[in-house]
Design a protein around this motif. Structure first.
Motif, PDB file in Angstrom:
ATOM      1  N   VAL A 103       1.039  -0.816  -0.224  1.00  0.00           N
ATOM      2  CA  VAL A 103      -0.148   0.042   0.080  1.00  0.00           C
ATOM      3  C   VAL A 103       0.731   1.272  -0.024  1.00  0.00           C
ATOM      4  O   VAL A 103       1.872   1.354   0.938  1.00  0.00           O
ATOM      5  N   ILE A 104       1.413   1.936  -1.004  1.00  0.00           N
ATOM      6  CA  ILE A 104       1.337   3.585  -0.816  1.00  0.00           C
ATOM      7  C   ILE A 104       1.782   3.911  -0.572  1.00  0.00           C
ATOM      8  O   ILE A 104       2.921   5.101  -0.055  1.00  0.00           O
ATOM      9  N   VAL A 105       0.018   4.473   0.085  1.00  0.00           N
ATOM     10  CA  VAL A 105       0.196   5.617   0.701  1.00  0.00           C
ATOM     11  C   VAL A 105       0.713   4.876   2.479  1.00  0.00           C
ATOM     12  O   VAL A 105       1.499   6.565   3.164  1.00  0.00           O
ATOM     13  N   LEU A 106       0.432   4.211   3.039  1.00  0.00           N
ATOM     14  CA  LEU A 106       0.808   3.232   4.106  1.00  0.00           C
ATOM     15  C   LEU A 106       2.818   3.807   4.291  1.00  0.00           C
ATOM     16  O   LEU A 106       3.483   3.827   5.244  1.00  0.00           O
ATOM     17  N   LYS A 107       2.898   2.759   3.094  1.00  0.00           N
ATOM     18  CA  LYS A 107       4.598   2.702   2.591  1.00  0.00           C
ATOM     19  C   LYS A 107       5.318   4.310   3.191  1.00  0.00           C
ATOM     20  O   LYS A 107       6.027   4.303   4.010  1.00  0.00           O
ATOM     21  N   ARG A 108       4.306   5.557   2.455  1.00  0.00           N
ATOM     22  CA  ARG A 108       5.312   6.863   2.403  1.00  0.00           C
ATOM     23  C   ARG A 108       4.669   7.550   4.393  1.00  0.00           C
ATOM     24  O   ARG A 108       5.755   7.734   4.657  1.00  0.00           O
ATOM     25  N   THR A 109       4.396   7.195   4.716  1.00  0.00           N
ATOM     26  CA  THR A 109       3.748   7.407   5.505  1.00  0.00           C
ATOM     27  C   THR A 109       4.831   6.648   6.810  1.00  0.00           C
ATOM     28  O   THR A 109       5.107   7.300   7.714  1.00  0.00           O
ATOM     29  N   VAL A 110       4.407   5.419   6.817  1.00  0.00           N
ATOM     30  CA  VAL A 110       5.648   4.855   7.595  1.00  0.00           C
ATOM     31  C   VAL A 110       7.112   4.836   7.399  1.00  0.00           C
ATOM     32  O   VAL A 110       7.952   5.118   8.406  1.00  0.00           O
ATOM     33  N   GLN A 111       7.462   5.496   6.060  1.00  0.00           N
ATOM     34  CA  GLN A 111       9.350   5.933   6.120  1.00  0.00           C
ATOM     35  C   GLN A 111       9.429   7.703   6.200  1.00  0.00           C
ATOM     36  O   GLN A 111      10.429   7.360   6.310  1.00  0.00           O
ATOM     37  N   THR A 112       8.410   8.527   6.105  1.00  0.00           N
ATOM     38  CA  THR A 112       8.288   9.766   6.864  1.00  0.00           C
ATOM     39  C   THR A 112       8.477   9.657   8.594  1.00  0.00           C
ATOM     40  O   THR A 112       9.112  10.062   9.048  1.00  0.00           O
ATOM     41  N   LEU A 113       7.530   8.820   8.792  1.00  0.00           N
ATOM     42  CA  LEU A 113       7.880   8.644  10.229  1.00  0.00           C
ATOM     43  C   LEU A 113       8.807   8.317  10.860  1.00  0.00           C
ATOM     44  O   LEU A 113       9.632   8.735  12.309  1.00  0.00           O
ATOM     45  N   LEU A 114       9.423   6.740  10.169  1.00  0.00           N
ATOM     46  CA  LEU A 114      10.972   6.627  10.133  1.00  0.00           C
ATOM     47  C   LEU A 114      11.999   7.583  10.128  1.00  0.00           C
ATOM     48  O   LEU A 114      13.265   7.714  10.791  1.00  0.00           O
ATOM     49  N   TYR A 115      11.763   8.807   8.845  1.00  0.00           N
ATOM     50  CA  TYR A 115      13.208   9.501   8.403  1.00  0.00           C
ATOM     51  C   TYR A 115      12.964  10.943   9.832  1.00  0.00           C
ATOM     52  O   TYR A 115      14.244  11.269  10.006  1.00  0.00           O
ATOM     53  N   VAL A 116      11.998  11.006  10.349  1.00  0.00           N
ATOM     54  CA  VAL A 116      11.359  11.862  10.759  1.00  0.00           C
ATOM     55  C   VAL A 116      12.589  12.638  12.012  1.00  0.00           C
ATOM     56  O   VAL A 116      13.671  13.528  12.120  1.00  0.00           O
ATOM     57  N   PRO A 117      12.859  11.781  13.088  1.00  0.00           N
ATOM     58  CA  PRO A 117      13.783  11.177  13.964  1.00  0.00           C
ATOM     59  C   PRO A 117      14.976  12.219  14.039  1.00  0.00           C
ATOM     60  O   PRO A 117      16.444  12.189  14.642  1.00  0.00           O
ATOM     61  N   HIS A 118      15.163  11.693  12.413  1.00  0.00           N
ATOM     62  CA  HIS A 118      16.903  11.984  11.663  1.00  0.00           C
ATOM     63  C   HIS A 118      17.501  12.914  11.953  1.00  0.00           C
ATOM     64  O   HIS A 118      18.586  13.647  11.997  1.00  0.00           O
ATOM     65  N   PHE A 119      16.279  14.196  11.647  1.00  0.00           N
ATOM     66  CA  PHE A 119      16.374  15.740  11.766  1.00  0.00           C
ATOM     67  C   PHE A 119      16.555  16.116  12.422  1.00  0.00           C
ATOM     68  O   PHE A 119      16.154  17.185  12.778  1.00  0.00           O
ATOM     69  N   LEU A 120      16.407  15.093  14.226  1.00  0.00           N
ATOM     70  CA  LEU A 120      16.698  16.421  15.181  1.00  0.00           C
ATOM     71  C   LEU A 120      17.855  16.422  15.726  1.00  0.00           C
ATOM     72  O   LEU A 120      18.836  14.996  15.707  1.00  0.00           O
ATOM     73  N   SER A 121      17.986  17.368  16.536  1.00  0.00           N
ATOM     74  CA  SER A 121      19.519  17.213  17.101  1.00  0.00           C
ATOM     75  C   SER A 121      20.052  16.458  18.196  1.00  0.00           C
ATOM     76  O   SER A 121      18.297  16.085  18.905  1.00  0.00           O
TER      77      SER A 121
END
Length: 326
Positions: free
Chosen positions: A128-146
């Motif tokens: 499911v593309i929408v679910l995949k993109r959502t999960v990817q975004t949630l996983l990527y966001v913490p990397h941009f936190l200091s």
């Protein structure tokens, strides 16, 4: 009619084969640079960055072999040879620093690194593309936190008496553990922070490698009756194994680099016995105590060990018929 000299013809042939290809190579190189001049121009900032901030500072490593005095400068400071290295290796701090650093590095290598591969495999299985993109975004966001934000969140969650995770864990287990001050909990917290912050970002390379896997192999495996786990084990993992080996070799070079900010922010007077690593030791000795030459010697030791580990891991990968980085 005179018969041409054979030696002259051979000399002319040799001259043509040696000279003409060089001219052709020059012309082709010039045409290549003219064609891709804008791409090479884009390389200039990156090359300048490494020259100015990576290679040029290597000159300062010379003070590891000197008794550096800022007023005298690098060249005029007295030469002491390897005395700083000898002092460091004979110091009672060395075994403790080495043990703490290696334990954290091994925990990251054994736990965090495989989880990156597992996360990439799980994301690759989502249809499911929408679910995949959502999960990817949630996983990527913490990397941009200091690391300052990550440490602050950790203190809020595990704060004594008021932290929600402090109350939940101690309420379930019936204990009263101060997770932020207990030395036995320092390493698990560090590993959990590393997993939460970096696992999602690390999946990008493996997802790119997974995109190159031949889909016909999956179709053939399905026809043969292979299940999803069997397809992953016998097709997916062998296909991305070169990427895994390359990333593992690069990871080996970072064994002694546990990260200064994260460790420094999570260190306090009660857990310092397990929190002191080479990165924080360099800061305390070099910045707070002014032992610049001694701290540089410790940093140079780390760098040399990292280079040796990279070459050793690459050699081992090549000996086992795997793809290395060089």
């Amino acid at each position: 009619m005179a018969i041409p000299d054979t030696s002259t013809l051979q000399a002319a042939t040799v001259t043509e084969t040696l000279v003409l290809p060089k001219k052709q190579r020059r012309r082709s190189s010039a045409a290549h640079f003219r064609r891709y001049k804008w791409l090479y121009l884009l390389l200039v900032p990156g090359v300048a960055y490494f020259l100015v901030f990576r290679y040029w500072p290597m000159y300062g490593a010379l003070i590891a072999f000197k008794d550096y005095i800022p007023f005298l400068g690098v060249n005029d400071s007295p030469w002491v040879g390897t005395s700083h290295f000898e002092d460091f290796f004979s110091s009672p701090d060395f075994p403790r620093l080495l043990t703490n650093t290696l334990i954290l590095a091994l925990l990251s290598l054994v736990i965090a690194f495989p989880l990156t591969i597992v996360a990439a495999l799980l994301l690759n299985e989502l249809r499911v593309i929408v679910l995949k993109r959502t999960v990817q975004t949630l996983l990527y966001v913490p990397h941009f936190l200091s690391w300052t934000v990550v440490a602050s969140l950790t203190y809020l969650l595990f704060a004594l008496d008021v932290g929600p995770l402090f109350q939940l864990i101690n309420g379930v287990l019936g204990t009263d553990v101060d997770f932020l001050a207990d030395p036995s909990w320092f390493r698990p917290i560090i590993v959990l922070q590393d997993i939460w912050k970096n696992t999602g970002w690390g999946t990008i390379i493996f997802l790119a490698a997974l995109a190159t896997v031949d889909q016909e192999q999956y179709e053939a495996a399905i026809i043969d009756g292979a299940g999803r786990f069997q397809r992953v084990w016998h097709i997916t993992l062998p296909s991305i194994m070169p990427t895994i080996i390359v990333m593992l070799v690069l990871q080996m070079g970072q064994v002694l680099n546990t990260g200064f900010e994260q460790i420094y922010l999570m260190t306090n007077a009660l857990n310092r016995s397990v929190a002191d690593v080479f990165d924080t030791y360099v800061y305390f000795m070099g910045i707070t105590q002014g032992s610049y030459s001694y701290a540089t010697a410790v940093g140079l030791f780390k760098a040399v060990v990292g280079v040796v580990l990279i070459f050793g891991a690459n050699w081992l990968a090549r000996r086992t018929n795997q793809t290395g980085i060089f």
